[in-house]
Design a protein around this motif. Sequence first.
Motif, short mmCIF file in Angstrom:
data_model
loop_
_atom_site.label_atom_id
_atom_site.label_comp_id
_atom_site.label_asym_id
_atom_site.label_seq_id
_atom_site.Cartn_x
_atom_site.Cartn_y
_atom_site.Cartn_z
N SER A 85 0.79 -1.23 0.00
CA SER A 85 0.00 0.00 0.00
C SER A 85 0.82 1.28 0.00
N GLY A 86 2.09 1.18 0.40
CA GLY A 86 2.91 2.38 0.52
C GLY A 86 2.71 3.10 1.84
N ARG A 87 1.84 2.57 2.71
CA ARG A 87 1.58 3.20 4.01
C ARG A 87 2.30 2.43 5.11
N LEU A 88 2.87 3.19 6.04
CA LEU A 88 3.60 2.58 7.14
C LEU A 88 3.49 3.48 8.36
N ALA A 89 3.24 2.88 9.52
CA ALA A 89 3.13 3.63 10.77
C ALA A 89 4.40 4.44 11.00
N ALA A 90 4.24 5.62 11.57
CA ALA A 90 5.35 6.56 11.73
C ALA A 90 6.51 5.98 12.53
N ASP A 91 6.22 5.28 13.64
CA ASP A 91 7.32 4.76 14.45
C ASP A 91 8.11 3.69 13.71
N ILE A 92 7.43 2.86 12.96
CA ILE A 92 8.11 1.82 12.18
C ILE A 92 8.88 2.47 11.03
N ARG A 93 8.25 3.44 10.37
CA ARG A 93 8.91 4.13 9.26
C ARG A 93 10.20 4.79 9.72
N GLU A 94 10.16 5.44 10.88
CA GLU A 94 11.34 6.11 11.42
C GLU A 94 12.46 5.10 11.69
N GLN A 95 12.12 4.00 12.34
CA GLN A 95 13.13 2.98 12.65
C GLN A 95 13.69 2.33 11.38
N LEU A 96 12.79 2.02 10.42
CA LEU A 96 13.27 1.42 9.18
C LEU A 96 14.18 2.38 8.42
N SER A 97 13.81 3.65 8.40
CA SER A 97 14.65 4.65 7.71
C SER A 97 16.03 4.70 8.34
N MET A 98 16.05 4.69 9.67
CA MET A 98 17.35 4.71 10.36
C MET A 98 18.14 3.44 10.02
N ARG A 99 17.51 2.29 10.10
CA ARG A 99 18.19 1.02 9.85
C ARG A 99 18.65 0.93 8.39
N LEU A 100 17.78 1.32 7.46
CA LEU A 100 18.14 1.23 6.05
C LEU A 100 19.22 2.24 5.72
N GLY A 101 19.20 3.40 6.37
CA GLY A 101 20.22 4.42 6.13
C GLY A 101 21.59 4.03 6.67
N GLN A 102 21.65 3.12 7.63
CA GLN A 102 22.92 2.68 8.20
C GLN A 102 23.58 1.60 7.38
N ARG A 103 22.87 1.02 6.43
CA ARG A 103 23.41 -0.08 5.64
C ARG A 103 24.30 0.47 4.53
N PRO A 104 25.42 -0.17 4.30
CA PRO A 104 26.28 0.24 3.20
C PRO A 104 25.58 -0.01 1.87
N THR A 105 25.76 0.87 0.93
CA THR A 105 25.15 0.71 -0.40
C THR A 105 26.18 0.12 -1.34
N ALA A 106 25.70 -0.56 -2.36
CA ALA A 106 26.59 -1.22 -3.32
C ALA A 106 27.13 -0.24 -4.33
#
Length: 106
Positions: A85-106
């Motif tokens: 759906s593209g919708r995500l609860a704010a607290d989960i979105r914030e945590q996922l953004s932080m976690r995904l942002g910490q991952r090295p990119t290829a």
Amino acid sequence: MHDELPGAVQQPDTHRDRVRQLENKVAQLEQAVDSHAVIDQAIGVLVAVGRMTPTDAWDVLRETSMRTNIKVRHVADLVVTWGESGRLAADIREQLSMRLGQRPTA
């Protein structure tokens, strides 16, 4: 109490108890399979969105669960719904953004 003889017919109550135990075990296994499927789907969403390995995606799910105090299974449900759906609860979105942002990119 007497030991049962080989080939002896079980008492009705014992048989019913065993059937109930097996039914409970089947229900638990069905729930585990369903839970595992949702977690695998969420890992797939994170692999695609975050361009990461399945192991890294599992770590993201697990870390998000710990940081938000939400069970991994429920976080996985939310991630799968986000993928649909593209919708995500704010607290989960914030945590996922932080976690995904910490991952090295290829």
